[in-house]
Scaffold this motif. Structure first.
Motif, PDB file in Angstrom:
ATOM      1  N   ARG A 149      -4.476   0.592 -12.688  1.00 44.98           N
ATOM      2  CA  ARG A 149      -4.060   1.978 -12.678  1.00 44.98           C
ATOM      3  C   ARG A 149      -3.941   2.630 -11.248  1.00 44.98           C
ATOM      4  N   HIS A 150      -4.993   2.192 -10.676  1.00 45.20           N
ATOM      5  CA  HIS A 150      -5.194   2.882  -9.256  1.00 45.20           C
ATOM      6  C   HIS A 150      -4.218   2.258  -8.260  1.00 45.20           C
ATOM      7  N   ALA A 151      -3.955   0.935  -8.604  1.00 47.33           N
ATOM      8  CA  ALA A 151      -2.829   0.053  -7.589  1.00 47.33           C
ATOM      9  C   ALA A 151      -1.697   0.820  -7.771  1.00 47.33           C
ATOM     10  N   GLY A 152      -1.361   1.222  -8.864  1.00 50.09           N
ATOM     11  CA  GLY A 152      -0.145   2.083  -9.169  1.00 50.09           C
ATOM     12  C   GLY A 152      -0.116   3.538  -8.541  1.00 50.09           C
ATOM     13  N   HIS A 153      -1.121   4.081  -8.508  1.00 54.34           N
ATOM     14  CA  HIS A 153      -1.407   5.375  -7.696  1.00 54.34           C
ATOM     15  C   HIS A 153      -1.021   5.080  -6.241  1.00 54.34           C
ATOM     16  N   ALA A 154      -1.619   3.969  -5.996  1.00 55.33           N
ATOM     17  CA  ALA A 154      -1.659   3.653  -4.526  1.00 55.33           C
ATOM     18  C   ALA A 154      -0.226   3.321  -4.187  1.00 55.33           C
ATOM     19  N   ASP A 155       0.428   2.619  -4.995  1.00 51.03           N
ATOM     20  CA  ASP A 155       1.945   2.397  -4.691  1.00 51.03           C
ATOM     21  C   ASP A 155       2.752   3.535  -4.516  1.00 51.03           C
ATOM     22  N   ILE A 156       2.652   4.794  -5.336  1.00 48.45           N
ATOM     23  CA  ILE A 156       3.222   5.893  -5.192  1.00 48.45           C
ATOM     24  C   ILE A 156       2.833   6.433  -4.183  1.00 48.45           C
ATOM     25  N   ILE A 161       4.481   8.230   1.774  1.00 45.85           N
ATOM     26  CA  ILE A 161       3.981   8.496   3.059  1.00 45.85           C
ATOM     27  C   ILE A 161       5.042   7.950   3.892  1.00 45.85           C
ATOM     28  N   ASP A 162       5.511   6.594   3.601  1.00 44.13           N
ATOM     29  CA  ASP A 162       6.403   5.750   4.550  1.00 44.13           C
ATOM     30  C   ASP A 162       7.515   5.259   3.928  1.00 44.13           C
ATOM     31  N   GLY A 163       7.879   5.362   2.611  1.00 38.83           N
ATOM     32  CA  GLY A 163       9.096   4.617   1.846  1.00 38.83           C
ATOM     33  C   GLY A 163       8.724   3.382   1.504  1.00 38.83           C
ATOM     34  N   SER A 164       7.526   2.754   1.770  1.00 40.60           N
ATOM     35  CA  SER A 164       7.216   1.314   1.542  1.00 40.60           C
ATOM     36  C   SER A 164       6.950   1.209   0.077  1.00 40.60           C
ATOM     37  N   THR A 165       7.766   0.176  -0.574  1.00 37.15           N
ATOM     38  CA  THR A 165       7.589  -0.376  -1.783  1.00 37.15           C
ATOM     39  C   THR A 165       7.186  -1.618  -1.981  1.00 37.15           C
ATOM     40  N   GLY A 166       6.873  -2.178  -3.191  1.00 39.36           N
ATOM     41  CA  GLY A 166       6.199  -3.365  -3.433  1.00 39.36           C
ATOM     42  C   GLY A 166       5.174  -3.648  -3.018  1.00 39.36           C
ATOM     43  N   ARG A 167       4.534  -4.675  -3.331  1.00 35.18           N
ATOM     44  CA  ARG A 167       3.139  -5.216  -2.731  1.00 35.18           C
ATOM     45  C   ARG A 167       2.832  -5.300  -1.425  1.00 35.18           C
TER      46      ARG A 167
END
Length: 167
Positions: A149-156, A161-167
């Protein structure tokens, strides 16, 4: 997670092992995902809340550190003392490097507890809730859910912040 560097293979674990090994592999994968999302984010963005609740990448690291210690070390292993504050505010002295290091240390302690458990059905010493102490299986599955759940929050947050997506 025994190293301080993320593993180069960013795919989910692809193993077919015993239950404890499989659960820990997925939990470690998710733990690394959170660390990867927080890595390299400059100040003040790493501590800036991306949502009205106040969640930032540093907050996620600090919270997950406490949750690891609370469930594995305090509740399951029964180490004396008070539970760690899992809603502690990020302070001006907290750095991404320090909080990532603390998270890695908490993960190492948690993994020691999990690896020492020879029976996933055995209840721990106590519970953080008003329930009987949960089994190691429950703790592992709960921590997978919590960390995912918190990894998903970190993704968002990282995408904001910088447009970074994916792992």
């Amino acid at each position: 997670m025994t190293t301080t560097e993320p593993r180069p293979d960013l795919r989910p674990p692809g193993l077919n092992a015993d239950e404890r090994t499989t659960l820990l592999a997925f939990l470690d994968y998710l733990r690394e995902s959170v660390l990867v999302k927080a890595a390299g984010v400059p100040e003040p963005a790493v501590r800036t809340a991306g949502v009205p609740s106040g969640t930032s990448l540093l907050h996620l690291l600090k919270h997950l550190t406490a949750v690891e210690l609370n469930w594995f070390v305090w509740a399951y292993a029964g180490v004396d003392g008070e539970p760690w504050e899992d809603e502690a505010a990020v302070t001006a002295d907290d750095t991404a490097s320090d909080l990532a290091h603390a998270y890695r240390e908490a993960v190492a302690r948690a993994n020691e507890v999990a690896l020492a458990c020879t029976d996933l059905d055995r209840p721990g010493a106590r519970s953080l809730r008003e329930t009987p102490p949960p089994s190691m299986r429950w703790v592992l599955v709960h921590m997978i859910e919590e960390t995912a759940r918190h990894a998903g929050h970190a993704d968002i947050l990282r995408e904001q912040i910088d447009g970074s997506t994916g792992r």
